[in-house]
Design a protein around this motif. Structure first.
Motif, PDB file in Angstrom:
ATOM      1  N   GLU A  96       0.831  -1.212   0.000  1.00 56.51           N
ATOM      2  CA  GLU A  96       0.000   0.000   0.000  1.00 56.51           C
ATOM      3  C   GLU A  96       0.861   1.256   0.000  1.00 56.51           C
ATOM      4  O   GLU A  96       0.605   2.190  -0.759  1.00 56.51           O
ATOM      5  CB  GLU A  96      -0.940   0.009   1.213  1.00 56.51           C
ATOM      6  N   ILE A  97       1.869   1.293   0.868  1.00 57.48           N
ATOM      7  CA  ILE A  97       2.703   2.489   0.966  1.00 57.48           C
ATOM      8  C   ILE A  97       3.389   2.786  -0.360  1.00 57.48           C
ATOM      9  O   ILE A  97       3.362   3.926  -0.854  1.00 57.48           O
ATOM     10  CB  ILE A  97       3.742   2.333   2.096  1.00 57.48           C
ATOM     11  N   LEU A  98       3.993   1.764  -0.962  1.00 62.25           N
ATOM     12  CA  LEU A  98       4.697   1.991  -2.226  1.00 62.25           C
ATOM     13  C   LEU A  98       3.732   2.293  -3.367  1.00 62.25           C
ATOM     14  O   LEU A  98       3.995   3.174  -4.188  1.00 62.25           O
ATOM     15  CB  LEU A  98       5.561   0.773  -2.571  1.00 62.25           C
ATOM     16  N   SER A  99       2.625   1.580  -3.430  1.00 61.07           N
ATOM     17  CA  SER A  99       1.667   1.777  -4.526  1.00 61.07           C
ATOM     18  C   SER A  99       1.077   3.179  -4.512  1.00 61.07           C
ATOM     19  O   SER A  99       0.855   3.789  -5.567  1.00 61.07           O
ATOM     20  CB  SER A  99       0.540   0.744  -4.436  1.00 61.07           C
ATOM     21  N   ILE A 100       0.838   3.695  -3.312  1.00 64.67           N
ATOM     22  CA  ILE A 100       0.179   5.002  -3.194  1.00 64.67           C
ATOM     23  C   ILE A 100       1.180   6.148  -3.245  1.00 64.67           C
ATOM     24  O   ILE A 100       0.924   7.189  -3.872  1.00 64.67           O
ATOM     25  CB  ILE A 100      -0.639   5.071  -1.882  1.00 64.67           C
ATOM     26  N   HIS A 101       2.348   5.977  -2.621  1.00 59.19           N
ATOM     27  CA  HIS A 101       3.229   7.128  -2.394  1.00 59.19           C
ATOM     28  C   HIS A 101       4.534   7.111  -3.180  1.00 59.19           C
ATOM     29  O   HIS A 101       5.145   8.171  -3.351  1.00 59.19           O
ATOM     30  CB  HIS A 101       3.564   7.218  -0.896  1.00 59.19           C
ATOM     31  N   ALA A 102       5.007   5.946  -3.635  1.00 56.92           N
ATOM     32  CA  ALA A 102       6.317   5.898  -4.291  1.00 56.92           C
ATOM     33  C   ALA A 102       6.238   6.383  -5.730  1.00 56.92           C
ATOM     34  O   ALA A 102       5.164   6.372  -6.352  1.00 56.92           O
ATOM     35  CB  ALA A 102       6.868   4.473  -4.255  1.00 56.92           C
ATOM     36  N   ASN A 103       7.378   6.794  -6.278  1.00 60.91           N
ATOM     37  CA  ASN A 103       7.416   7.204  -7.681  1.00 60.91           C
ATOM     38  C   ASN A 103       7.433   5.971  -8.587  1.00 60.91           C
ATOM     39  O   ASN A 103       7.610   4.845  -8.129  1.00 60.91           O
ATOM     40  CB  ASN A 103       8.617   8.119  -7.949  1.00 60.91           C
ATOM     41  N   ASN A 104       7.268   6.198  -9.862  1.00 57.70           N
ATOM     42  CA  ASN A 104       7.148   5.087 -10.806  1.00 57.70           C
ATOM     43  C   ASN A 104       8.408   4.226 -10.878  1.00 57.70           C
ATOM     44  O   ASN A 104       8.328   3.010 -11.090  1.00 57.70           O
ATOM     45  CB  ASN A 104       6.798   5.620 -12.200  1.00 57.70           C
TER      46      ASN A 104
END
Length: 387
Positions: A96-104
């Protein structure tokens, strides 16, 4: 109309995981504890079953499953191997954290490997002086050109000794309190990252330990989300992980009850089955009832999250009571199974050791009661509290 039932697809998924847990995970559960080994090959097998990528978008190899389906996975895997439910709980939070907040770039590099179970990523928040008060983080990330320089110590970190990377939280603005914390994706093989394990009571295959950071250089593109907003990102994630932890504990305790019921039905004393004695059957009933009540509160919390409704106090209540009730139930099962259950020939003693660890992790009982009080009492309570 509110439905207290799972979909046909969810029931099919449960059946698949239940069979896998019974036939593959349960027979090996105590093996990994004795050998002090993290069975990474089973993380990959769970990846093939779709377990490690439940909260990861389909474009990155996940299934973008809803939270209730993720809860089913936590409960069923917990019946086979409590420690392997970290592949559900931890991956859901990380996903969830990476999918929502991380860059591509981060998403493309890390999410497919996490979804396949080929990479293990931990979350590093806790420090020696910042546990319940996560806002008291002292690790620092100082910008230097197009990099950040990280220094500090993280303690009590799950998968510390086996993780390929960490989502790590550090102070980027020391003057801004909770609002001055940022999140970074930190590969564990970078120069200056030193991971050391603990001699823990339980959760041995999880590889818990400390992560030491000495002048670790992180490219600025490994910043997750907005600068100085990492604290709010993870606080929302805890609502999910606390509900999954509840089902993880309940799955393990329910399996212990099921095994104990079979034992007391077949074991005879003074010419009759143990099960006909109220001193035996009533404690089983007591623990079954408590576990069922918390289980359905957990699924209700997951439903609320799927519906984008407030569920923080529900998650805190589950995290408070599920490990407590589960450890009490497993303890009772150990006693009802007699002296053999006190040996390492049976799984009860390990289950008890493992579950107790989650009476601490992701918020102690007291911390979760404070969260509930904030939501029930409101600003009068919040004005004197930091959590």
């Amino acid at each position: 109309m509110l439905q207290f039932s799972f979909t046909e697809e969810q029931e099919d998924f449960r059946k698949i995981l239940r069979q896998y847990s019974k036939e593959v995970l349960l027979p090996q559960y105590t093996k990994w504890d004795r050998e002090k080994k993290t069975p990474r090959h089973l993380w990959e097998e769970l990846g093939e079953l779709g377990v490690t990528g439940l909260r990861i978008p389909e474009k990155y190899g996940g299934s973008a499953a809803d939270c209730i389906t993720t809860g089913i996975a936590a409960e069923e895997i917990g019946k086979g191997d409590f420690n392997l439910t970290y592949s559900v709980m931890l991956n859901a939070l990380i996903g969830e954290i990476l999918s929502i907040h991380a860059n591509n770039a981060i998403k493309s590099e890390w999410l497919p490997k996490i979804a396949q179970g080929k990479s293990i990523v931990g979350i590093a928040i806790t420090e020696p002086q910042a546990g319940t008060d996560a806002g008291g983080i002292q690790s620092t990330a100082i910008r230097k050109g197009d990099h950040f320089i990280l220094n500090g110590e993280k303690s009590g970190i799950s998968v510390a000794t086996v993780a390929d990377a960490f989502i790590l939280f550090a102070k980027t603005d020391p003057t801004a309190g909770n609002r001055g914390i940022s999140a970074f994706l930190v590969p564990s093989d970078l120069p200056g990252v030193d991971c050391r394990g603990y001699e823990d009571m339980g959760n041995i295959p999880i590889g818990r330990g400390s992560v030491y950071l000495t002048d670790v250089m992180i490219p600025e593109q490994y910043l997750i989300g907005n600068l100085n907003e990492g604290f709010s990102q993870v606080m929302n994630g805890f609502d999910l992980s606390r509900l999954l932890i509840g089902l993880q504990c309940i799955g393990t305790a329910t399996q212990s009850l099921d095994e104990t019921i079979e034992h007391v039905k077949t074991r005879h004393s003074f010419g009759k089955p143990l099960a006909v004695n109220q001193a035996v059957s009533f404690p089983i009933v007591h623990h079954y009832t408590q576990l069922e009540l918390v289980k359905w509160q957990a699924y209700r919390g997951l439903w609320l999250r799927d519906e984008c409704l407030q569920h923080t106090k529900e998650a805190a209540s589950v995290k408070w009571l599920a490990p407590k009730y589960s450890s009490e139930a497993i303890h009772e099962c150990l006693l009802l199974n007699g002296h053999y259950a006190y040996t390492k020939e049976m799984p009860f003693e390990q289950r008890l050791r493992d579950v107790i660890g989650l009476e601490i992790g992701d918020g102690t009982a007291q911390a979760n009661q404070m969260v509930i009080a904030k939501h029930l009492i409101g600003k009068e309570f919040r004005s004197y509290q930091k959590i």
